[in-house]
Write an enzyme that holds these catalytic residues in place. Structure first.
Site, PDB file in Angstrom:
ATOM      1  N   PRO A   1       0.445  -1.740  -0.498  1.00 23.56           N
ATOM      2  CA  PRO A   1      -0.103  -0.045   0.258  1.00 23.56           C
ATOM      3  C   PRO A   1       0.545   1.321  -0.416  1.00 23.56           C
ATOM      4  CG  PRO A   1      -0.158  -0.936   1.678  1.00 23.56           C
ATOM      5  CD  PRO A   1       0.618  -1.727   1.261  1.00 23.56           C
TER       6      PRO A   1
ATOM      7  N   GLY B   1       1.595   8.563   0.840  1.00 24.76           N
ATOM      8  CA  GLY B   1       2.160   9.579   0.337  1.00 24.76           C
ATOM      9  C   GLY B   1       3.218   9.645   0.047  1.00 24.76           C
TER      10      GLY B   1
ATOM     11  N   SER C   1       4.901  15.360   7.915  1.00 16.42           N
ATOM     12  CA  SER C   1       4.976  14.888   6.528  1.00 16.42           C
ATOM     13  C   SER C   1       3.681  15.485   6.590  1.00 16.42           C
ATOM     14  CB  SER C   1       5.620  13.362   6.707  1.00 16.42           C
ATOM     15  OG  SER C   1       4.586  12.921   8.029  1.00 16.42           O
TER      16      SER C   1
ATOM     17  N   THR D   1       1.887  18.227   4.880  1.00 14.10           N
ATOM     18  CA  THR D   1       1.772  18.667   3.550  1.00 14.10           C
ATOM     19  C   THR D   1       1.586  17.138   3.005  1.00 14.10           C
ATOM     20  OG1 THR D   1       3.834  19.086   3.354  1.00 14.10           O
ATOM     21  CG2 THR D   1       2.090  20.215   4.315  1.00 14.10           C
TER      22      THR D   1
ATOM     23  N   THR E   1      -0.683  10.929   4.277  1.00 13.86           N
ATOM     24  CA  THR E   1      -2.245  10.921   4.520  1.00 13.86           C
ATOM     25  C   THR E   1      -2.768   9.788   5.705  1.00 13.86           C
ATOM     26  OG1 THR E   1      -2.176   7.833   4.014  1.00 13.86           O
ATOM     27  CG2 THR E   1      -1.980   9.756   2.208  1.00 13.86           C
TER      28      THR E   1
ATOM     29  N   ARG F   1       0.858   4.157  13.100  1.00 10.94           N
ATOM     30  CA  ARG F   1       1.539   4.903  14.335  1.00 10.94           C
ATOM     31  C   ARG F   1       1.489   6.574  14.645  1.00 10.94           C
ATOM     32  NH1 ARG F   1      -0.728   0.808  18.420  1.00 10.94           N
ATOM     33  NH2 ARG F   1      -1.175   2.272  19.822  1.00 10.94           N
TER      34      ARG F   1
ATOM     35  N   TYR G   1      13.025  13.837  20.026  1.00 13.31           N
ATOM     36  CA  TYR G   1      13.280  14.086  18.881  1.00 13.31           C
ATOM     37  C   TYR G   1      14.133  14.536  18.904  1.00 13.31           C
ATOM     38  CZ  TYR G   1      11.763  14.263  14.608  1.00 13.31           C
ATOM     39  OH  TYR G   1      11.013  14.007  12.707  1.00 13.31           O
TER      40      TYR G   1
END
Length: 567
Positions: free
Chosen positions: A135, A138, A205, A207, A210, A218, A474
């Site tokens: 699958p 984007g 992400s 922009t 999906t 997740r 992060y």
């Protein structure tokens, strides 16, 4: 042909949009000092597409004809550009290899189904004919979740959900919206906003990713402090599986055995293809603000975020950068002019007069939403909470700038790749009590790894996504290396970071998924028995591994993908 939007094949985003340093006078000196890289030299451009050697499609005419019967003649595409776009995600490994013309195993065909029924027919068709389905949303994944095993001999079909992009229904009373899985962030929000609603999910992400991709990996968004992670937002879904359609109704809570919803969340296409998701939505707030704050150190900022998380304050964003990332942020700012130039200089002198070491300064962004009176109360509460930790408010201006540019950071990675630096990100989550020691351990491990590979580099961090018991850290890191074997050195650094996560009591990934990049550490994260449970689930649903094989669990060594022979 299909009308579905895609990113450029060799990098992030769309053609014509790029990072520029010329209007940021501190950026070039910063990169030269920290990474030893002169970015003022012309960048090395990727290969032109016509210079690539694209493996021929293995799709037979018989299979092509059957696919056309399922999705329509115009929705079965075998052009080289389409196949290359769908071959990989946007990890640094993906981009280094694809820019060098190392394409790996390219899908043989891309199909664009227009309904759940067509997706279900594709799954049945693949299982009956022993084909591989991957699958595609984007294409923004950075964990290796999109590429096929290098030695895969079966016909590979990339199932692009881009035509499934509509809000199907909206329950105003329940605050629930059913949305097709191929809807990208901006399109989804635009449809909801027109009706006065928002999903509130804004990953980096956003922009180019999906809803289905968010669920399958997740995902977490920048405003998850208020709206929750995608696991909290997802209430129901529809998925095409080898056994037929899985239907999960959007119930507020259930006690019906192990959660099938939780099994689907993060499954990365191994159990089926998600086609619709029912999500909780919220009314568009009257006021939305991002306020900026300074702290005398990262440790002080962490303590302040902890106090906010366990208080009655209701913020949407609670983010604080370490001194390294704060310095980077200052370096990416445009030249200050007029009064703002003197205000900035005066502020720094004021902080120094208070005894602050400016080199240790930590910048924070905290978000507020709701009615005017609610936002006013929340800001007052936060001001009182951060004061004992030296927190100092610097207004809405920096926060507004952050809000405008928050989705542009990936373009910097392409810019650095052009000039010989490989940059990447890894994130973890841990209890509050372990965050600072974990942070120190990661920084030390990364710097040791950079010394080991004899390359200059840089690592920085911010805290985000706060919870009652802990938070996400992060990390962004880069090494200067324009040699053909850059990925070998990158792997040493990546491995050091991931292993420091586990050693420090953190998880191997907070929201970027597993794919193949992180699967070697799954046993250390969830125990060997946990991995066996996941393997049993995948094998039970998909015994012939027709659905995105090799993701989440595999037998590779740490830092080495079994999907590629180019390290």
């Amino acid at each position: 042909m299909t009308g579905v939007k895609h990113m450029k094949w060799w990098g992030w985003g769309v053609d014509g949009v790029a990072f520029h340093y010329e209007d940021k006078p501190r950026f070039a000196p910063f990169v030269l000092e920290k990474v030893g890289l002169d970015i003022t030299t012309p960048g090395r451009q990727p290969l032109q597409f016509d210079e690539l050697t694209v493996p021929a499609s293995q799709l037979t005419e018989d299979l092509r004809g059957q696919l056309r019967e399922i999705v329509g003649e115009d929705q079965v595409v075998t052009e080289d550009l389409e196949r290359v776009v769908h071959a990989k995600g946007k990890s640094v490994r993906d981009l280094v290899r694809i820019r060098a013309g190392k394409l790996g195993r390219v899908p043989d065909v891309v199909v664009y189904p227009g309904s759940h029924e067509e997706v279900q027919s594709l799954v049945k068709f693949a299982v009956d004919n022993d084909l591989v389905l991957i699958p595609f949303g984007g294409g923004s994944n950075i964990a290796g979740s999109l590429e096929a095993p290098l030695n895969e001999q079966r016909t590979i079909i990339s199932v692009d959900l881009g035509r499934l992009d509509q809000v199907l229904s909206l329950d105003d009373d329940a605050g629930l919206a059913t949305i097709q899985a191929g809807a990208q962030g901006p399109d989804l929000e635009e449809q909801l906003n027109r009706r006065g609603w928002t999903l509130g999910h804004f990953p980096d992400s956003f922009t180019h990713s999906t809803l289905g991709g968010w669920v399958a990996t997740r995902s977490s968004g920048m405003q998850s402090d208020k709206y929750g992670d995608i696991a909290d937002i997802t209430r129901g879904l529809r998925m095409a599986t080898p056994e037929g359609t899985l239907e999960l109704r959007p119930l507020p809570s259930t006690s019906t055995g192990p959660s099938v919803r939780e099994m689907v969340l993060g499954s990365e296409g191994r159990l089926g293809i998600i086609t619709e998701v029912t999500v909780q939505v919220h009314r568009v707030p009257e006021v939305r603000e991002i306020q900026a704050y300074f702290f005398p150190s990262f440790a002080a900022g962490i303590r302040a975020m902890h106090d906010i998380a366990r208080s009655e304050a209701q913020v949407t964003v609670s983010r604080v950068s370490d001194d390294r990332e704060t310095a980077f942020s200052f370096a990416t700012q445009k030249q200050s002019k007029g009064m703002s130039k003197y205000v900035t200089a005066g502020l720094m002198k004021f902080l120094e007069a208070r005894g602050w070491d400016i080199d240790q300064l930590a910048m924070s962004f905290i978000g507020f939403e709701g009615s005017k009176s609610h936002v006013t109360r929340q800001k007052a509460m936060v001001k009182a909470l951060i004061a004992p930790h030296g927190g100092f408010g610097v207004g809405q201006g920096p926060g507004a700038l952050y809000d405008q540019k928050k989705f542009d950071t990936p373009y910097i990675r392409d810019f650095l790749l052009d000039r010989g630096a490989a940059a990447d990100v890894s994130e973890t989550a841990a209890p509050w009590s372990k965050l600072k020691p974990l942070y120190d351990g990661v920084i030390a491990a990364a710097e040791k790894a950079m010394a080991e590979v004899e390359r200059e580099g840089y690592i920085m961090c911010h805290l985000s996504h706060s919870y009652h018991s802990g938070a996400c850290l992060y990390f962004t890191f880069a090494i200067a290396d324009d040699s053909p074997d850059v990925l070998q050195r990158y792997d040493v650094l990546k491995r050091a970071v991931q292993e420091a996560f586990i050693a420090g009591g953190g998880t191997l990934s907070h929201h970027h998924a597993v794919g193949v990049e992180h699967s070697p550490w799954m046993e250390a994260d969830i125990s060997p028995v946990g991995v066996q449970m996941i393997s049993s689930l995948f094998n039970g649903v998909d015994p012939k591994q027709n659905l995105n094989p090799g993701k989440v669990v595999h037998t590779g060594q740490p830092g080495i993908s079994v999907l590629s022979d180019e390290q």
